[in-house]
Design a protein around this motif. Structure first.
Motif, PDB file in Angstrom:
ATOM      1  N   LEU A  93      37.035  26.319  44.721  1.00 57.88           N
ATOM      2  CA  LEU A  93      38.350  26.019  45.303  1.00 57.88           C
ATOM      3  C   LEU A  93      38.806  24.605  44.796  1.00 57.88           C
ATOM      4  O   LEU A  93      40.264  24.481  44.654  1.00 57.88           O
ATOM      5  CB  LEU A  93      38.621  26.288  46.743  1.00 57.88           C
ATOM      6  CG  LEU A  93      39.941  26.397  47.330  1.00 57.88           C
ATOM      7  CD1 LEU A  93      40.275  27.988  46.893  1.00 57.88           C
ATOM      8  CD2 LEU A  93      39.868  26.109  48.918  1.00 57.88           C
ATOM      9  N   GLY A  94      38.076  23.863  44.433  1.00 52.21           N
ATOM     10  CA  GLY A  94      38.411  22.469  44.026  1.00 52.21           C
ATOM     11  C   GLY A  94      39.071  22.496  42.733  1.00 52.21           C
ATOM     12  O   GLY A  94      39.474  23.536  42.459  1.00 52.21           O
ATOM     13  N   GLY A 116      37.852  30.929  34.656  1.00 56.45           N
ATOM     14  CA  GLY A 116      39.153  31.570  34.996  1.00 56.45           C
ATOM     15  C   GLY A 116      40.303  30.450  35.435  1.00 56.45           C
ATOM     16  O   GLY A 116      41.351  30.741  36.082  1.00 56.45           O
ATOM     17  N   GLY A 117      40.013  29.308  35.030  1.00 56.73           N
ATOM     18  CA  GLY A 117      40.973  28.175  35.256  1.00 56.73           C
ATOM     19  C   GLY A 117      40.610  27.544  36.776  1.00 56.73           C
ATOM     20  O   GLY A 117      41.049  26.513  37.049  1.00 56.73           O
ATOM     21  N   ARG A 118      39.573  28.200  37.382  1.00 56.29           N
ATOM     22  CA  ARG A 118      39.182  27.676  38.889  1.00 56.29           C
ATOM     23  C   ARG A 118      37.995  26.720  38.766  1.00 56.29           C
ATOM     24  O   ARG A 118      36.906  27.148  37.915  1.00 56.29           O
ATOM     25  CB  ARG A 118      38.802  29.004  39.618  1.00 56.29           C
ATOM     26  CG  ARG A 118      39.820  30.138  39.782  1.00 56.29           C
ATOM     27  CD  ARG A 118      39.500  31.177  40.668  1.00 56.29           C
ATOM     28  NE  ARG A 118      39.541  30.739  42.218  1.00 56.29           N
ATOM     29  CZ  ARG A 118      38.634  30.961  43.087  1.00 56.29           C
ATOM     30  NH1 ARG A 118      37.728  31.843  42.894  1.00 56.29           N
ATOM     31  NH2 ARG A 118      39.031  30.727  44.056  1.00 56.29           N
TER      32      ARG A 118
ATOM     33  N   TRP B 267      47.982  28.628  45.014  1.00 54.04           N
ATOM     34  CA  TRP B 267      47.004  29.417  43.996  1.00 54.04           C
ATOM     35  C   TRP B 267      45.850  29.409  44.184  1.00 54.04           C
ATOM     36  O   TRP B 267      45.021  30.519  44.137  1.00 54.04           O
ATOM     37  CB  TRP B 267      47.433  28.842  42.676  1.00 54.04           C
ATOM     38  CG  TRP B 267      46.551  29.246  41.644  1.00 54.04           C
ATOM     39  CD1 TRP B 267      46.564  30.729  40.921  1.00 54.04           C
ATOM     40  CD2 TRP B 267      45.262  28.658  40.841  1.00 54.04           C
ATOM     41  NE1 TRP B 267      45.696  30.670  40.059  1.00 54.04           N
ATOM     42  CE2 TRP B 267      44.850  29.538  39.845  1.00 54.04           C
ATOM     43  CE3 TRP B 267      45.102  27.391  41.244  1.00 54.04           C
ATOM     44  CZ2 TRP B 267      43.836  29.488  39.177  1.00 54.04           C
ATOM     45  CZ3 TRP B 267      43.809  26.964  40.461  1.00 54.04           C
ATOM     46  CH2 TRP B 267      43.315  27.962  39.492  1.00 54.04           C
ATOM     47  N   LYS B 268      45.035  28.187  44.701  1.00 50.25           N
ATOM     48  CA  LYS B 268      43.800  28.247  44.967  1.00 50.25           C
ATOM     49  C   LYS B 268      43.138  29.479  46.099  1.00 50.25           C
ATOM     50  O   LYS B 268      42.178  29.945  45.949  1.00 50.25           O
ATOM     51  CB  LYS B 268      43.240  26.734  45.596  1.00 50.25           C
ATOM     52  CG  LYS B 268      43.173  25.957  44.398  1.00 50.25           C
ATOM     53  CD  LYS B 268      42.897  24.597  44.894  1.00 50.25           C
ATOM     54  CE  LYS B 268      43.100  23.278  44.111  1.00 50.25           C
ATOM     55  NZ  LYS B 268      42.877  22.171  44.609  1.00 50.25           N
ATOM     56  N   ASP B 278      45.050  31.009  33.674  1.00 51.17           N
ATOM     57  CA  ASP B 278      43.956  30.541  33.104  1.00 51.17           C
ATOM     58  C   ASP B 278      43.561  28.736  33.372  1.00 51.17           C
ATOM     59  O   ASP B 278      42.861  28.350  33.059  1.00 51.17           O
ATOM     60  CB  ASP B 278      43.605  30.725  31.737  1.00 51.17           C
ATOM     61  CG  ASP B 278      44.669  29.928  31.082  1.00 51.17           C
ATOM     62  OD1 ASP B 278      45.662  29.140  31.673  1.00 51.17           O
ATOM     63  OD2 ASP B 278      44.623  29.843  29.766  1.00 51.17           O
ATOM     64  N   ALA B 279      44.559  28.472  34.580  1.00 51.86           N
ATOM     65  CA  ALA B 279      44.612  27.090  34.666  1.00 51.86           C
ATOM     66  C   ALA B 279      45.183  26.900  36.110  1.00 51.86           C
ATOM     67  O   ALA B 279      46.123  27.919  36.328  1.00 51.86           O
ATOM     68  CB  ALA B 279      45.032  26.146  33.649  1.00 51.86           C
TER      69      ALA B 279
END
Ligand code: FES
Lengths: 155, 359
Positions: A93-94, A116-118, B267-268, B278-279
């Protein structure tokens, strides 16, 4: 400490059991034919992590495309929604939130690769090996936490 | 030109937004097909500098005192822009925006004819008369196929650097129905500019029509453009069109940090709904979006201005725009006086040169 969780045939896929190991509460999950065990204590603020919903990862090649990756599951803490990889305990989540230094499972966590960007978050929940012995599911707390991806990268 | 605080605009500055418009629809008639000439004539159709109320002639925001005393606002011919913007500012280039077709009626075939005429008028009357000028082409908003066809027709003209779209629309620009338009722009290496205002009847708020100009004016920056940014990012436009560059024109920028903060945070939590991102959203916006510097809605305290600019890397995100002839107050001087020399260079020229590929 080795704790017998359940008879295998009484622990169908998709279910979980919460067991007590001394003062520790541990969630044991069955996803398909894989078993995972996680400390039922969210490193974020101590929520009952293992009561949260589990869901597979979702990948996508572009808008409108959703590919469930059943091989990897996340559990979302019921308190604030932080998600943790069931296999590694890694949070996703960070980044940016300060690690809770009071929990030793959280302090040395560096990030693995972004997925995936996370970005991997600062926390890693404690995980334990689980195995099946003579048709019983057994969790073993003696080895301590298995961690992955703890060595480098931005938090 | 020297602003009141002494920051020089000039010597290679690029003005990312200068308005121009035909004085009346009669100027566009030669560029319309015969059928549409009669349609315009018989229907008594007009275009006006007030644009359906977007720029009321007496509103202080509609024209700077200098433009007002010159009588022609926005500029109606290239000589006007040369005399008032290009020469005094010693500009390297200026990007023209003509929003006259934004208030077209709802006949999609007329809108296509009108936007074609505006584009041909821009090329013939403006681009051909000063090499420092670049133009934003317009496209019909009610017919995606026709918009794509128009981009195919003139998108490769060397003076055309942008497709300008009204920020107010029937459906947000990220919506899948608009994707082919955005794809065509990206394929022709054109920036997609979203400009304040739009068709009369596209409400200023999601919950309905307002009655005051105050609400209407406020809505461009404080409501509508933010919904468009959220739409473009969330719908995966940039995941699908990684080369697409977007410019937000005359929509302000002071709202950006607050929106990005919440956008990333939310979004998180619900990333699963939009796994094609993707970001985090703020990174995607940094990669794909720039904003013009006018209107600059900033506090008076220079320390606060600086703190605010640091929240979103203003030196990399903003492109100088005079927005001639509109008058948005003194915020712009506050902005320029708070920038470091390197940021000043980037905001006055470098950012726009890169975004619009102005050699
Ligand atoms: S305590 Fe688990 S997410 Fe906050």
């Amino acid at each position: 400490m080795r704790i017998v969780v359940s008879r295998l045939d009484e622990f169908p896929p998709g279910e979980r059991r919460i067991v007590q190991a001394g003062r520790r509460s541990i969630g044991v999950f069955r996803v398909g034919d894989k078993f995972y065990a996680l400390n039922n204590h969210c490193p974020h603020q101590g929520g009952p992590l293992c009561l949260g919903a589990t869901q597979p990862w979702v990948r996508s090649g572009g808008p409108g495309e959703y590919v469930l990756d059943e091989s990897e599951s996340l559990v979302a803490c019921p308190w604030h929604g932080w998600e943790y990889d069931l296999a590694t305990g890694q949070s996703f989540l960070g980044p940016g939130e300060p690690p809770a230094r009071t929990y030793d499972v959280s302090v040395e966590v560096g990030a693995g690769e972004p997925r995936g960007g996370r970005m991997p978050g600062p926390y890693v929940a404690e995980t334990f090996p689980v195995h099946v012995e003579d048709a019983y599911v057994v969790v073993d707390t003696s080895g301590g936490t298995r961690r992955t991806g703890t060595t480098r990268g931005e938090r | 030109m020297t602003t009141s605080t002494g920051t020089a605009v000039g010597n290679g500055t690029i003005d990312a937004e200068v308005h121009c418009t035909p004085a009346t629809i009669a100027e566009l008639v030669p560029y319309l097909d015969p059928y549409w000439r009669t349609y315009v004539l018989e229907g008594g159709l007009t275009i006006s500098a007030a644009q359906g109320g977007a720029y009321p002639p007496q509103a202080p925001t509609s024209a700077t005192p200098a433009a007002r005393s010159a009588g022609a606002f926005p500029a109606r011919e290239a000589a006007d822009v040369r005399a008032r913007v290009l020469d005094p500012g010693r500009l390297r280039a200026a990007v023209l925006v003509c929003t006259a077709s934004f208030t077209s009626n709802r006949n999609p075939y007329y809108e296509a004819a009108l936007t074609r005429a505006v584009n041909d008028w821009l090329i013939a009357e403006w681009l051909d008369s000063d090499e420092r000028l670049r133009a934003s082409m317009v496209v019909p908003t009610l017919d995606t196929d026709a918009a794509v066809a128009e981009i195919e027709r003139i998108g490769d003209h060397p003076g055309i650097v942008q497709v300008v779209l009204p920020v107010r629309t029937d459906a947000p620009w990220g919506n899948k129905r608009h994707r082919a338009l955005l794809r065509a722009a990206a394929e022709h290496d054109l920036v997609v500019g979203l400009h304040a205002w739009g068709r009369t009847g596209n409400a200023a708020t999601p919950s309905g029509i307002t009655h005051s100009y105050l609400e209407d004016y406020l809505a461009n920056s404080q409501i509508i453009v933010q919904a468009q940014v959220a739409s473009l990012v969330t719908e995966g436009v940039f995941a699908e069109l990684p080369r697409l560059r977007v410019a937000l024109l005359e929509c302000g920028f002071s709202w950006l940090p607050a929106l990005m903060w919440r956008f990333d945070k939310d979004w998180k939590g619900v990333w699963r709904e939009v796994p094609w991102l993707d970001a985090k959203p703020s990174d995607i916006v940094r990669r794909h979006v720039r904003l013009t510097s006018t209107p600059a809605q900033l506090p008076r305290d220079p320390v606060q201005v600086r703190q605010f600019l640091d929240t979103f890397d203003a030196g990399a995100m903003l492109m100088y725009a005079s927005d001639h002839p509109h008058d948005h107050g003194s915020g712009h001087e506050r902005l320029l006086s708070a920038l470091s020399p390197a940021e000043t260079e980037a905001v006055l020229a470098g950012n726009a040169a890169g975004w619009y590929a102005l050699g």
